[in-house]
Design a protein around this motif. Structure first.
Motif, short mmCIF file in Angstrom:
data_model
loop_
_atom_site.label_atom_id
_atom_site.label_comp_id
_atom_site.label_asym_id
_atom_site.label_seq_id
_atom_site.Cartn_x
_atom_site.Cartn_y
_atom_site.Cartn_z
N ASP A 1 46.87 48.42 64.27
CA ASP A 1 47.74 47.40 64.86
C ASP A 1 49.18 47.72 64.44
O ASP A 1 49.56 47.52 63.30
CB ASP A 1 47.34 46.01 64.38
N ILE A 2 49.95 48.26 65.39
CA ILE A 2 51.34 48.62 65.11
C ILE A 2 52.22 47.46 65.52
O ILE A 2 52.37 47.16 66.70
CB ILE A 2 51.74 49.90 65.87
N GLY A 3 52.79 46.79 64.53
CA GLY A 3 53.69 45.69 64.80
C GLY A 3 55.14 46.13 64.69
O GLY A 3 55.45 47.33 64.69
N GLY A 4 56.04 45.16 64.57
CA GLY A 4 57.44 45.49 64.43
C GLY A 4 57.81 45.89 63.02
O GLY A 4 58.69 46.74 62.81
N GLY A 5 57.13 45.27 62.01
CA GLY A 5 57.49 45.53 60.62
C GLY A 5 56.38 46.09 59.77
O GLY A 5 56.60 46.38 58.59
N LEU B 1 45.76 49.22 59.32
CA LEU B 1 44.70 50.15 59.67
C LEU B 1 43.40 49.69 59.04
O LEU B 1 43.37 49.35 57.85
CB LEU B 1 45.03 51.57 59.20
N SER B 2 42.33 49.68 59.83
CA SER B 2 41.02 49.24 59.34
C SER B 2 39.96 50.24 59.76
O SER B 2 40.07 50.89 60.80
CB SER B 2 40.67 47.86 59.91
N LEU B 3 38.92 50.32 58.95
CA LEU B 3 37.74 51.11 59.28
C LEU B 3 36.57 50.15 59.47
O LEU B 3 36.36 49.26 58.63
CB LEU B 3 37.42 52.11 58.16
N PHE B 4 35.83 50.31 60.57
CA PHE B 4 34.65 49.48 60.78
C PHE B 4 33.44 50.34 61.12
O PHE B 4 33.56 51.38 61.77
CB PHE B 4 34.90 48.41 61.87
N ARG B 5 32.30 49.89 60.62
CA ARG B 5 31.03 50.56 60.86
C ARG B 5 30.01 49.52 61.30
O ARG B 5 29.90 48.45 60.68
CB ARG B 5 30.52 51.26 59.59
N SER C 1 40.49 47.96 54.92
CA SER C 1 41.72 47.72 55.67
C SER C 1 42.90 47.81 54.73
O SER C 1 42.78 47.55 53.52
CB SER C 1 41.70 46.36 56.37
N VAL C 2 44.04 48.20 55.28
CA VAL C 2 45.26 48.33 54.49
C VAL C 2 46.45 48.08 55.40
O VAL C 2 46.41 48.36 56.60
CB VAL C 2 45.35 49.73 53.83
N ARG D 1 50.48 58.49 66.49
CA ARG D 1 49.94 59.86 66.46
C ARG D 1 49.79 60.37 65.02
O ARG D 1 48.88 61.17 64.75
CB ARG D 1 50.82 60.79 67.29
N THR D 2 50.64 59.90 64.11
CA THR D 2 50.49 60.31 62.71
C THR D 2 49.20 59.76 62.12
O THR D 2 48.46 60.46 61.42
CB THR D 2 51.70 59.83 61.87
N PHE D 3 48.90 58.50 62.42
CA PHE D 3 47.63 57.93 61.95
C PHE D 3 46.44 58.57 62.64
O PHE D 3 45.38 58.77 62.02
CB PHE D 3 47.62 56.41 62.17
#
Length: 507
Positions: A136-140, A144-148, A155-156, A277-279
């Motif tokens: 989820d790229i916000g303004g500030g 990033l989360s991992l789900f299985r 998440s971080v 793209r970096t992520f």
């Protein structure tokens, strides 16, 4: 059931948004109004790390307008949340106190993990994805989360968003190669502090937020995609790289003319995609998936649904919701057609291969085939198709939506061919045969309850020679109308299936 309305306000770092949800007397949910105000709060942080007074003044004014809009719609509840820009401001407490005092609203301050969890819930309830990364790229900030197995594992939150990245590294939205390399180096170092990100290669990167939705819109405009929907849209990494390269080369004024890109996001799109793209590379993901739902949807589900707001069957929920939004068709008839269609499919599928997500598509079509009658009964098939491809039909691919809508609105092979030609970039060549088969199967299911009286409780179907023998179970009424309809449909059914349907009587 009484009508209920609720307003949800998301005070983001780039935009402040309002969505007003309504629960209809039939139990369906829909958004009836909304508003968006550009905030750019992440740009309004002064040298002491404080959100400046002018920005807070504008925010107070925006919330007053949103509250007035909610009042006019007679909303019973307003839920307002704030994210990274206010969360990271040195005067966070003072800002929240002032908002409460001057607007009468208690604004929830979401932590990075809470923001990620609500975004995950919005995605989880609207997509059928088992494993992946969610970004989820916000303004500030970027979460990033991992789900299985549809469970949130890690998440971080990173303090890099499209607005503050643009402010620091981009000159009027222009990110040259030197600044790009500097930013990517800083972001990679931050990512390295979370080693779990590199331990799940080969998964999709599911994106929510304005950056990824805009990316999808630009790509769809570029390839002339025939379906105006970004939710559940997939993109290959090479397509994202090509778009990024072309946007990076354009001046801000030329970039504003890019189809699919709104002018108010023209200076943010390059920094935003740079983050994305970096992520993508760090996660070693295999593809992009765009999710049209997000934080506000997660807050909505959390507010109105039991058990933490989680849905085990997003497709079933959206089918029921759309059906309840267009309740003109008699529900017992819809249920009967669905049961009969399922029985026919179970009898025929083992002998006749049907592709294109057939079972799911028939499930959708057999429950929604009459929704267009609420607009015009005499042309309900055409309206059913339009409503299905323009509604929130979640948990199924774009291809599946089109097949389902074509089956639900099926009249003849000529009409199906025209639809297939229109949507050929999405529908595969063999999907046309799937539409023929499922469309005539659904027609037969409807014919078997033409009286709309449910004259039997179950159906057995057997293939004998070149016949499809239909044996009603628990017959409780005459089958005169049903027999006539089956006979009228027999020739068309035989052309597709090579079988003549024959309705036996048990009385």
């Amino acid at each position: 059931m009484e009508q209920q309305r609720m307003g949800i306000i998301d005070i983001g770092s780039n935009s402040i948004r309002l969505a007003i949800y309504e629960r209809t007397p039939e139990g369906a949910y829909r958004v009836i109004d909304g508003s968006k105000q550009a905030g750019r709060l992440s740009e309004q942080i002064d040298g002491e790390g404080k959100l400046n007074e002018a920005a807070v003044d504008r925010l107070v004014g925006t919330l007053h307008r949103f509250r007035l809009l909610c009042f006019h719609h007679r909303t019973e509840r307003i839920r307002a949340v704030a994210t990274a820009a206010i969360r990271n401001a040195a005067n966070c407490g003072d800002v929240l106190d002032r908002l409460a005092k001057e607007t009468g609203m208690t604004v929830e301050l979401l932590s990075g993990k809470e923001e990620a969890a609500y975004g995950f819930l919005g995605m989880l309830n609207t997509m059928d994805v088992q494993d992946g990364f969610l970004i989820d790229i916000g303004g500030g900030s970027t979460e990033l989360s991992l789900f299985r197995s549809r469970e949130l594992i890690r998440s971080v939150s990173f303090p890099f968003g499209a607005v503050n990245t643009s402010k620091r590294y981009a000159d009027k939205g222009t990110l040259d190669d030197k600044s790009l390399a500097e930013f990517e180096s800083v972001l990679r170092k931050a990512i390295e502090a979370e080693p779990w990100i590199r331990e799940a290669a080969g998964l999709p990167l599911v994106g929510i937020g304005g950056t990824v939705r805009t990316l999808a819109k630009m790509h769809q405009a570029q390839i002339k995609y025939p379906l105006r929907q970004t939710h559940n849209y997939g993109m290959r990494p090479e397509d994202t790289e090509a778009l990024f390269a072309s946007l990076q080369e354009l001046s801000l004024e030329k970039r504003k003319k890019t189809p699919g890109l709104s002018k108010d996001r023209a200076d943010l799109i390059v920094p935003g995609i740079a983050i994305l793209r970096t992520f993508f590379r760090a996660c070693r993901a295999d593809r992009y998936l765009i999710c049209g739902a997000g934080l506000r949807d997660g807050l909505f589900f959390d507010s109105v649904l039991p058990s933490g707001g989680r849905l085990d069957d997003p497709l079933g929920y959206s089918i029921a919701n759309i059906g309840a939004l267009y309740p003109d068709a008699p529900q017992p008839h819809i249920e009967q057609v669905n049961r009969v269609a399922s029985a026919l499919y179970e009898a025929l599928a083992p002998h006749y291969p049907i592709g294109g997500q057939a079972a799911a598509c028939l499930r959708v079509a057999s429950r929604l085939f009459r929704i267009g009658a609420g607009i015009d009964y005499y042309q309900y098939a055409k309206h059913t198709f339009y409503l299905m491809v323009n509604s929130h039909l979640n948990g199924i691919s774009h291809r599946g939506i089109l097949i389902s809508a074509a089956v639900a609105s099926y009249k003849n092979r000529s009409g199906a061919r025209q639809l297939h030609q229109t949507y050929k970039p999405i529908m595969a060549d063999d999907d046309l045969e799937t539409v023929y088969r499922l469309g005539t199967l659904l027609q037969l299911a409807v014919a078997l309850d033409r009286s709309e009286s449910q004259p039997f409780t179950g159906l057995a179907a057997d293939i004998r020679s070149n016949k499809l023998v239909l044996r009603p179970i628990g017959q409780n009424g005459p089958l005169t109308m049903e027999r006539s309809e089956v006979e009228a449909l027999a020739d068309d059914f035989k052309k597709v299936w090579g079988l003549t349907p024959v309705l036996e009587s048990t009385s």
